[in-house]
Write a protein that holds these residues in place. Structure first.
Motif, PDB file in Angstrom:
ATOM      1  N   ILE A 194      31.512  20.869  39.746  1.00  0.00           N
ATOM      2  CA  ILE A 194      31.733  22.127  39.040  1.00  0.00           C
ATOM      3  C   ILE A 194      30.374  22.780  38.830  1.00  0.00           C
ATOM      4  N   PHE A 195      30.305  24.096  39.034  1.00  0.00           N
ATOM      5  CA  PHE A 195      29.062  24.836  38.812  1.00  0.00           C
ATOM      6  C   PHE A 195      29.165  25.662  37.528  1.00  0.00           C
ATOM      7  N   HIS A 196      28.104  25.623  36.739  1.00  0.00           N
ATOM      8  CA  HIS A 196      28.038  26.353  35.472  1.00  0.00           C
ATOM      9  C   HIS A 196      26.765  27.187  35.502  1.00  0.00           C
ATOM     10  N   GLY A 197      26.742  28.319  34.782  1.00  0.00           N
ATOM     11  CA  GLY A 197      25.587  29.197  34.893  1.00  0.00           C
ATOM     12  C   GLY A 197      25.376  29.572  36.342  1.00  0.00           C
ATOM     13  N   ALA A 198      26.466  29.955  37.002  1.00  0.00           N
ATOM     14  CA  ALA A 198      26.487  30.055  38.457  1.00  0.00           C
ATOM     15  C   ALA A 198      27.169  31.326  38.901  1.00  0.00           C
ATOM     16  N   THR A 199      27.008  31.642  40.160  1.00  0.00           N
ATOM     17  CA  THR A 199      27.587  32.834  40.734  1.00  0.00           C
ATOM     18  C   THR A 199      29.076  32.658  41.022  1.00  0.00           C
ATOM     19  N   LEU A 200      29.722  33.760  41.393  1.00  0.00           N
ATOM     20  CA  LEU A 200      31.134  33.740  41.766  1.00  0.00           C
ATOM     21  C   LEU A 200      31.370  32.819  42.961  1.00  0.00           C
ATOM     22  N   PRO A 201      32.388  31.964  42.915  1.00  0.00           N
ATOM     23  CA  PRO A 201      32.737  31.207  44.127  1.00  0.00           C
ATOM     24  C   PRO A 201      33.347  32.150  45.157  1.00  0.00           C
ATOM     25  N   ARG A 202      32.995  31.971  46.396  1.00  0.00           N
ATOM     26  CA  ARG A 202      33.425  32.890  47.440  1.00  0.00           C
ATOM     27  C   ARG A 202      34.136  32.119  48.536  1.00  0.00           C
ATOM     28  N   GLY A 203      35.405  31.750  48.248  1.00  0.00           N
ATOM     29  CA  GLY A 203      36.196  30.973  49.192  1.00  0.00           C
ATOM     30  C   GLY A 203      35.899  29.495  49.169  1.00  0.00           C
ATOM     31  N   TRP A 204      35.138  29.041  48.176  1.00  0.00           N
ATOM     32  CA  TRP A 204      34.634  27.665  48.177  1.00  0.00           C
ATOM     33  C   TRP A 204      35.723  26.623  47.971  1.00  0.00           C
ATOM     34  N   GLU A 205      36.833  27.013  47.347  1.00  0.00           N
ATOM     35  CA  GLU A 205      37.929  26.049  47.162  1.00  0.00           C
ATOM     36  C   GLU A 205      38.424  25.514  48.500  1.00  0.00           C
ATOM     37  N   VAL A 206      38.384  26.349  49.531  1.00  0.00           N
ATOM     38  CA  VAL A 206      38.783  25.935  50.878  1.00  0.00           C
ATOM     39  C   VAL A 206      37.594  25.373  51.643  1.00  0.00           C
ATOM     40  N   MET A 207      36.468  26.030  51.560  1.00  0.00           N
ATOM     41  CA  MET A 207      35.299  25.666  52.367  1.00  0.00           C
ATOM     42  C   MET A 207      34.752  24.291  52.018  1.00  0.00           C
ATOM     43  N   TYR A 208      34.799  23.934  50.735  1.00  0.00           N
ATOM     44  CA  TYR A 208      34.205  22.678  50.259  1.00  0.00           C
ATOM     45  C   TYR A 208      35.283  21.850  49.560  1.00  0.00           C
ATOM     46  N   PRO A 209      35.796  20.808  50.201  1.00  0.00           N
ATOM     47  CA  PRO A 209      36.949  20.075  49.649  1.00  0.00           C
ATOM     48  C   PRO A 209      36.742  19.463  48.281  1.00  0.00           C
ATOM     49  N   ASN A 210      35.496  19.144  47.909  1.00  0.00           N
ATOM     50  CA  ASN A 210      35.236  18.517  46.611  1.00  0.00           C
ATOM     51  C   ASN A 210      34.797  19.508  45.548  1.00  0.00           C
ATOM     52  N   TYR A 211      34.847  20.794  45.870  1.00  0.00           N
ATOM     53  CA  TYR A 211      34.518  21.828  44.890  1.00  0.00           C
ATOM     54  C   TYR A 211      35.635  21.931  43.853  1.00  0.00           C
ATOM     55  N   ALA A 212      35.261  22.041  42.563  1.00  0.00           N
ATOM     56  CA  ALA A 212      36.268  22.011  41.491  1.00  0.00           C
ATOM     57  C   ALA A 212      36.099  23.123  40.469  1.00  0.00           C
ATOM     58  N   GLY A 213      35.415  24.219  40.835  1.00  0.00           N
ATOM     59  CA  GLY A 213      35.378  25.365  39.945  1.00  0.00           C
ATOM     60  C   GLY A 213      33.970  25.826  39.593  1.00  0.00           C
ATOM     61  N   SER A 214      33.891  27.088  39.130  1.00  0.00           N
ATOM     62  CA  SER A 214      32.632  27.683  38.676  1.00  0.00           C
ATOM     63  C   SER A 214      32.885  28.481  37.407  1.00  0.00           C
ATOM     64  N   GLU A 215      31.836  28.650  36.629  1.00  0.00           N
ATOM     65  CA  GLU A 215      31.935  29.471  35.421  1.00  0.00           C
ATOM     66  C   GLU A 215      31.968  30.945  35.828  1.00  0.00           C
TER      67      GLU A 215
END
Length: 647
Positions: A436-457
């Motif tokens: 999970i990314f915090h203090g971070a930019t908008l995710p841009r398709g990352w839910e699909v692009m990166y299988p272990n990605y779990a969210g951003s602030e």
């Protein structure tokens, strides 16, 4: 013959013949409602978009500039090619678990004054459009620096905006800005200037004609992320690249691109109502996974002490209490936040992880992304910013049994920062860790692009409710915006749902919450993220009603379907989400008077359901109600209040 001549002369007199000749290509969505037109005029490439015959974007510029050649002017149309695309995909982390995507495609090719080619690829689906630039090699040049884009969006004059300004780089806490935590202005007039531009996504209301949502997707280590900027022309917004001051001034504001190379996708979602805006999957439709998943990852709910107990809670005993809380709530995780490295240490952390495992609770740990990008002092530091240290640390994390990380303090959209995001995700996948990314930019398709990605602030999130009375006063206003703007294009790690009446450890005296319990419960549905750090506290096991705790135990974080029910950004919002065969309908009200609305709920027709709602005094209750045979139910939402219906 006379009639033809008359029409010809009429077209000339109104200046329309040149426009007809200038149009070089067109394409429509599969249902025929959304139409894209491409023009070549005076050496420039332009496009316009209409929906059901109504202009939603007037002629808008296309093109970009590189250090080797300019593709923003002196362009000559070569040819175009049409095709179509159809695919089905599954993803449990987004608003809809099974997606069928169909689009008509168009590629238009231009040549510039240096005789170099550029292609523009368009995909037009029902209510959505995505496009990107394709740059082939330039003779003996196989790499370029993309310096800027001409890409723009020219809105009809009656449009209003819902935009969040970019923050000034290297300001704020420990020079960590931009942290993408600014607020929004609702229904603002076109052309209002923000010194540093506006973040993606941006929502525009085209008067009685409909709505337009702008964003981008498919950004990885090969490109920078971008944002919107107003121009000297009131109704024209353009794509802008990162400010040079970001990332402590290190790195380029443009992109070093190997050729042939493609830019990220610019996305446009259009509808005559907000339904297509809320339900869009375009950020995920046009991207693909970038690597194989190393294992099956777990998502779910988490406790975390820091949101109210703050830094002082980063000790062994308090974390045991929150592990016990997670176990009592049947939550999958606990997040142990900043300073654990100093206050607990790795040896005792191993003990905590084993204790959590005995309670069937997985541990997630906080990390600082630094590096040299800013001055954030909290540790662990310098463990995620370089490949050698990162892999050593992740090896230890895997051996210790950690399930995932929350990495904080990025502050920038440069290509160098995008590469850091990707490196962290890719390495974490090798070691079986979610991120999970915090203090971070908008995710841009990352839910699909990166299988272990779990969210951003990337939102004015729950911690600001703790720190700012002004933000507490605007909590309902901002919450009604998120389902239509920020959260509709990507997972949003908000970290809310407070059951404490006062946002303090003691639950008394200061930081009084200004929204109802019904509102807080509703946001657990309205806000979507595959791992939700809820703000439930140990004292809530005794001081909160059992039905509220029961709701917080059962609420899922993974959704199979999302449906817009009603709402207007900044005023009220009602969304339905389905998990397996169970529906949850949630609504909140940011207006100063009670909102009485009739909901159309075909998924709950003639069913008895549970209603959680607030009475006129602000007290939250639960009862069983019936949805009529027409699928309708009339509900009242109190000011700063909310409701939930669930079958």
């Amino acid at each position: 013959m006379k009639k033809v001549t008359f029409i010809f002369l009429l077209l000339i007199s109104f200046g329309l013949l040149s426009e007809i000749k200038a149009q070089v290509a067109e394409i429509s969505s599969p249902d025929g409602k959304l139409k894209l037109n491409i023009f070549s005029e005076e050496g420039k490439a332009l496009y316009s978009v209409s929906f059901q015959g109504k202009i939603m974007l007037e002629k808008s510029p296309l093109g970009l500039t590189t250090n080797e050649s300019d593709f923003s002017k002196n362009l000559k149309f070569i040819n175009s090619k049409k095709d179509n695309i159809s695919k089905k995909y599954s993803n449990q982390k987004i608003k809809k678990s099974e997606v069928e995507y169909k689009a008509n495609t168009l590629t238009v090719n231009f040549i510039n004054a240096n005789q170099f080619n550029i292609g523009i690829e368009f995909q037009v689906s029902n209510n959505n459009m995505a496009f990107r630039y394709d740059i082939p090699p330039m003779k003996d040049r196989f790499s370029v620096v993309v310096q800027s884009e001409l890409t723009g969006y020219r809105f009809p004059s009656q449009s209003t905006t819902f935009l969040s300004p970019m923050m000034k780089p290297m300001t704020g806490f420990a020079r960590t800005a931009p942290s993408y935590e600014s607020g929004y202005k609702a229904d603002a007039e076109l052309g209002a200037k923000s010194e540093y531009g506006y973040v993606f996504p941006g929502l525009f209301h085209i008067g009685n004609e409909g709505w337009v949502l702008l964003s981008e997707t498919g950004v990885n280590s090969l490109y920078c992320a971008s944002h919107l900027t107003a121009t000297s022309e009131k109704n024209l917004y353009q794509v802008a690249y990162p400010d040079m001051a970001e990332n402590n001034g290190f790195g380029s504001s443009g992109t070093a691109l190997s050729l042939p190379g493609k830019t990220p996708w610019r996305t446009i979602t259009i509808g005559d109502s907000l339904k297509p805006i809320v339900e869009t999957t375009i950020p995920f439709d046009v991207v693909e996974p970038l690597y194989e998943v190393s294992q099956k990852y777990q998502f779910g709910k988490s406790t975390w002490s820091w949101i109210l107990w703050q830094d002082n809670s980063m000790n062994y005993d308090d974390q045991v209490r929150f592990i016990d809380l997670a176990a009592a709530l049947n939550y999958e995780f606990i997040l142990i936040d900043a300073l654990w490295d100093k206050n607990i240490g790795k040896d005792r952390m191993k003990e905590l992880i084993q204790y959590a495992k005995s309670k069937n609770v997985g541990v997630m740990l906080w990390y600082n992304s630094n590096g040299a990008a800013n001055d954030a002092p909290m540790g662990p530091r310098n463990k995620m910013s370089t490949s050698v240290e990162r892999k050593k640390e992740m090896k230890w994390l895997k051996e210790a049994g950690v399930k995932g990380l929350k990495v904080d303090f990025f502050g920038g959209d440069k290509q160098e920062t995008m590469r850091l995001y990707e490196d962290i995700l890719s390495d974490a996948n090798d070691f079986g860790l979610t991120i999970i990314f915090h203090g971070a930019t908008l995710p841009r398709g990352w839910e699909v692009m990166y299988p272990n990605y779990a969210g951003s602030e990337a939102v004015l999130a729950s911690e600001m409710l703790y720190f700012s009375e002004d933000i507490r006063k605007q909590e309902a206003f901002f919450a009604t915006l998120h389902p239509f703007i920020r959260n509709t294009v990507g997972s949003m790690e908000f970290g809310g749902t407070f059951l404490n009446k006062f946002l303090t450890k003691s639950n008394k005296e200061k930081n009084k919450r200004l929204t109802t319990d019904g509102f807080q419960l509703a946001t657990a549905i309205l806000f979507q993220n595959p791992i939700q750090m809820f703000a439930v506290m140990p004292n809530n096991l005794n001081d909160s009603p059992k039905f509220q705790l029961g709701f917080m135990k059962e609420i899922p974080t993974l959704w199979d379907e999302t449906v817009f029910i009603d709402g207007y950004p900044g005023k009220y919002s009602v969304i339905a989400r389905r998990h397996q065969n169970k529906w949850y309908v949630a609504g909140i009200n940011a207006e100063k008077t009670t909102k009485k609305i009739t909901l159309n709920l075909p998924m709950l027709t003639a069913k008895n359901v549970e209603l959680i709602n607030d009475d006129k005094t602000g007290n939250t209750f639960i009862k069983t109600v019936s949805i009529n045979k027409n699928g309708e139910y009339e509900v009242e939402i109190q000011p700063n209040g909310g409701f939930v219906l669930k079958n």
